[in-house]
Enzyme design. Structure first.
Site, PDB file in Angstrom:
ATOM      1  N   CYS A 104       0.824  -1.216   0.000  1.00  0.00           N
ATOM      2  CA  CYS A 104       0.000   0.000   0.000  1.00  0.00           C
ATOM      3  C   CYS A 104       0.855   1.261   0.000  1.00  0.00           C
ATOM      4  O   CYS A 104       0.310   2.368   0.036  1.00  0.00           O
ATOM      5  CB  CYS A 104      -0.912   0.046   1.225  1.00  0.00           C
ATOM      6  SG  CYS A 104      -1.838  -1.448   1.532  1.00  0.00           S
ATOM      7  N   HIS A 122      -5.564   1.472   6.163  1.00  0.00           N
ATOM      8  CA  HIS A 122      -6.246   0.698   5.116  1.00  0.00           C
ATOM      9  C   HIS A 122      -6.892  -0.514   5.771  1.00  0.00           C
ATOM     10  O   HIS A 122      -6.228  -1.271   6.466  1.00  0.00           O
ATOM     11  CB  HIS A 122      -5.234   0.261   4.059  1.00  0.00           C
ATOM     12  CG  HIS A 122      -5.796  -0.678   3.039  1.00  0.00           C
ATOM     13  ND1 HIS A 122      -7.028  -0.488   2.450  1.00  0.00           N
ATOM     14  CD2 HIS A 122      -5.305  -1.831   2.508  1.00  0.00           C
ATOM     15  CE1 HIS A 122      -7.259  -1.467   1.593  1.00  0.00           C
ATOM     16  NE2 HIS A 122      -6.239  -2.309   1.616  1.00  0.00           N
ATOM     17  N   HIS A 124      -9.784  -3.922   5.288  1.00  0.00           N
ATOM     18  CA  HIS A 124     -10.603  -4.794   4.449  1.00  0.00           C
ATOM     19  C   HIS A 124     -11.955  -5.041   5.129  1.00  0.00           C
ATOM     20  O   HIS A 124     -12.583  -6.067   4.895  1.00  0.00           O
ATOM     21  CB  HIS A 124      -9.897  -6.130   4.212  1.00  0.00           C
ATOM     22  CG  HIS A 124      -8.712  -6.058   3.292  1.00  0.00           C
ATOM     23  ND1 HIS A 124      -8.035  -7.165   2.866  1.00  0.00           N
ATOM     24  CD2 HIS A 124      -8.095  -5.003   2.703  1.00  0.00           C
ATOM     25  CE1 HIS A 124      -7.034  -6.792   2.066  1.00  0.00           C
ATOM     26  NE2 HIS A 124      -7.050  -5.492   1.960  1.00  0.00           N
ATOM     27  N   GLU A 148     -25.311  10.986  13.640  1.00  0.00           N
ATOM     28  CA  GLU A 148     -24.441  11.634  14.618  1.00  0.00           C
ATOM     29  C   GLU A 148     -22.970  11.355  14.341  1.00  0.00           C
ATOM     30  O   GLU A 148     -22.107  12.222  14.513  1.00  0.00           O
ATOM     31  CB  GLU A 148     -24.801  11.148  16.035  1.00  0.00           C
ATOM     32  CG  GLU A 148     -23.939  11.721  17.151  1.00  0.00           C
ATOM     33  CD  GLU A 148     -24.137  13.208  17.383  1.00  0.00           C
ATOM     34  OE1 GLU A 148     -25.111  13.780  16.863  1.00  0.00           O
ATOM     35  OE2 GLU A 148     -23.291  13.807  18.092  1.00  0.00           O
ATOM     36  N   HIS A 204     -12.947  -4.510  -2.142  1.00  0.00           N
ATOM     37  CA  HIS A 204     -11.614  -4.528  -1.549  1.00  0.00           C
ATOM     38  C   HIS A 204     -11.593  -3.935  -0.134  1.00  0.00           C
ATOM     39  O   HIS A 204     -11.277  -4.623   0.821  1.00  0.00           O
ATOM     40  CB  HIS A 204     -10.660  -3.784  -2.499  1.00  0.00           C
ATOM     41  CG  HIS A 204      -9.249  -3.705  -2.027  1.00  0.00           C
ATOM     42  ND1 HIS A 204      -8.184  -3.494  -2.861  1.00  0.00           N
ATOM     43  CD2 HIS A 204      -8.711  -3.784  -0.791  1.00  0.00           C
ATOM     44  CE1 HIS A 204      -7.053  -3.466  -2.183  1.00  0.00           C
ATOM     45  NE2 HIS A 204      -7.351  -3.640  -0.932  1.00  0.00           N
TER      46      HIS A 204
END
Lengths: 244, 244, 244, 244
Positions: A104, A122, A124, A148, A204
């Site tokens: 990433c 990141h 999943h 909220e 993803h």
């Protein structure tokens, strides 16, 4: 690798008694994210930028078992953008055999360079993935209002917090075979949606960033909450926008 | 701030070896509530009133990482009601930079003054929020009966426990842009529904109180259980009231 | 109370270094059951019979915070059955003020006397309650077959384990206003269904027993798994019996 | 039992300070799998093959309470295949009374001999079971594509990782009354589907293997994620294959 640091200097970059040192935080937070179902099966992770240093977890390892000595350190200033096929400068590479830095990396860099983020997460999360699956194939973004938890999200991920009456909009981009190949489309979506605090990747997961690791984490929690309740609302045929 | 205590006296208000000291309890309980999904993304929390002192968590911080030294202490007797725009008296303000007391302060005060509660819990539980979303837009309250868990809930939150055959009714009020602006409508609902042990806030969460922190916590658990099963029942088209 | 033991003798009944001592087990298991959602809001619990002594948790307390010194000890041989309104003999009553023994006492006794069980667990698991709600109002029992987890359940809770091809049947009885009032109907159902390993209580939960605490616990887990998957199957309109 | 080792040599096979020793790993991983709901009620488990030794958990015990001294050790080279009714060679049998080796032994052996796996995990995950229930009775396999988590799964469980655009296919076999009787049908499915990384057992669970315990575990996580999201997709009437 243009690394000029001695072994001792390299180790000093990741070994610290301070629980808030990035190398300790990445290890601890990945354990927490595992419990939340965000990083199972080696997926997902977090990168922290502190000053001119960027701390990265390794790729393809059990995220809940990362130790500080597994952390890569890169200079934020790179001789070229760390995109697929490009050279990357390192300050530290873990001595454990077979580790390579997170796939990433260029996506985290998008957050660092385009939003001046201090951290990028990141996940999943199934809530993120189910949300993209419940959107039409050609949907460009996810929108929700009158929740909220929207108030915990910042404009562009790093600006002022949103109001209860604001509509939160997060672009959805298509997935690619190789994670690094998301770099351009993620950057394009970030340019097209400057107020978006995150990028959803169809089938993803999601990328979320913030000024600090705390803000990246709390925004990830708010967004994951909103993804989860949005999935429930869609399945119950409740509209996501408006206060019906 | 009309605080006349020395720094040492202020610290003594929150530093204690007793795990049941309010400053320790708030830290511990917020960690527990985080695991339950009640206070993710900095939302929600708990305030404890012990004698003439009220203990409050800070606003906008990760609730699962609160430490006793982050706790605010206010005298229960205020020079004016701690509503939006009003002055507030403090006994202790944490020295850590940037902390401000919970935005729920005047709402907790409603429970302390109108019900003589010893503790008040606010959660963003998705069960509470989904329940409000599954009610018609103009519904004034949520009702349920014939559930064993109703027996763990007290009349008005502080009286005798309900019976299995009683119908539990909890008012639902609309959310506002600023949390403090809920003060008046929450108070109005508490007056209109004197037997209600909690107030649901549409698209936001719930406020629950009790004579003690134990009662506030166990009632929050019973109510959250009932919200969760009510959501399941509504989705399965089962009636919430009656024993069909 | 016909207790003739000295204070020291009473304490010795519950204070032990052995993690498998019933007073330690009840405390530990209640913490585990809390994490499973079985005993939230003070509901549910476990009683262990060891030889001629029965160990009981207090009523109406946070089950995940029970300590060994909170445990009641009763002789299994009672001067009369410990049913509602009857006298109960104690070997030990906790010195902490305000504790009374579990309201499930006579129901646990049903398992001890009618099945010679060594332990009995009571949960308010939502899977159990939803299962009763998804059954017609006049259904007398729940049946399921062709599930691997059935093989972890014993005939009558204390006999041989069931086979994959057996149909498991568990009676469902109506709830009552007072827990003790379930005593007769639970006993009647246990007589009518001698092979049943548990009793479901409509809109309330389940009672499960076994020869030992291990068997009571593992059977509770198998049954809760089966309740959960049965709820999912009913909502998906899949038949519970047969191998379609 | 053809065991020629002394008691001390046997104990040395399972007692180690190394947290990555198979006997320690099996104990730790079973605790983790319990939290994931994979091995409740004594079901499921993991076997690790290290060189010529195979480490096995006992059958029918609480998997989250296994200690290293409860582990069986078998030579990988057996005088006959450890199938139902066959003799088995042991290097170590735990001294604790009443333990017998996992009933999954011949199924684990399938993975060791047919795929040269270094570890095999068996779970009763409800996601796996619900997935088999949502497939038609005569379905031979489960297929899914276009999911990022597919990239964490290896061809045949031990080869190269799959691509996002590959279709993952896992055979579904029928359950049997006795676990060992699955041996032949599991082997047949592994031969028919050489690329499959796992075997689903209808109304029972799943077997997953890998070159190492790490790969077996991370692939179990990826597959369980895919089973879970596949169940959600089927219930939401979304196709599992393709990118609609």
């Amino acid at each position: 690798m243009s690394n000029k640091l001695t072994h001792e200097e390299q180790e000093a970059l990741v070994i610290s008694d301070d629980p808030e040192h990035p190398a300790n935080l990445i290890s601890e937070l990945c354990r927490e994210f595992y419990k939340l179902g965000w990083v199972t099966g080696t997926g997902g992770g977090i990168s922290i930028r502190q000053g001119e240093n960027v701390y990265l977890a390794p790729s393809g390892v059990q995220k809940e078992r990362i130790k500080p000595e597994h952390i890569f350190v890169l200079p934020f200033a790179q001789s070229s953008v760390p995109k697929p096929g490009s050279k990357r400068d390192f300050l530290r590479i873990p001595s454990k055999k077979g580790l390579s830095e997170s796939q990433c990396t260029p996506l985290f860099w998008n957050a660092f360079t385009m939003r001046e983020a201090g951290a990028c997460i990141h996940t999943h999360s199934q809530h993120a993935v189910m949300l993209t699956l419940l959107h039409p194939r050609d949907a460009q973004s996810f929108k929700i209002s009158h929740q909220e938890m929207i108030k915990g999200v910042r404009i562009g991920g790093v600006g002022k917090t949103l109001s209860f009456f604001n509509t939160l909009e997060i672009p959805i981009i298509d997935n690619t075979a190789v994670e690094e190949d998301l770099t351009e489309s993620m950057a394009a979506a970030m340019e097209k949606y400057p107020d978006a605090p995150a990028i959803l990747v169809r089938r993803h997961g999601v990328y979320v960033w913030g000024n600090t690791w705390e803000q990246a984490k709390t925004q990830s929690e708010c967004l994951d909450y909103l993804f989860e309740i949005a999935v429930k609302m869609l399945l119950a045929k409740l509209p996501l926008v408006g206060d019906n």
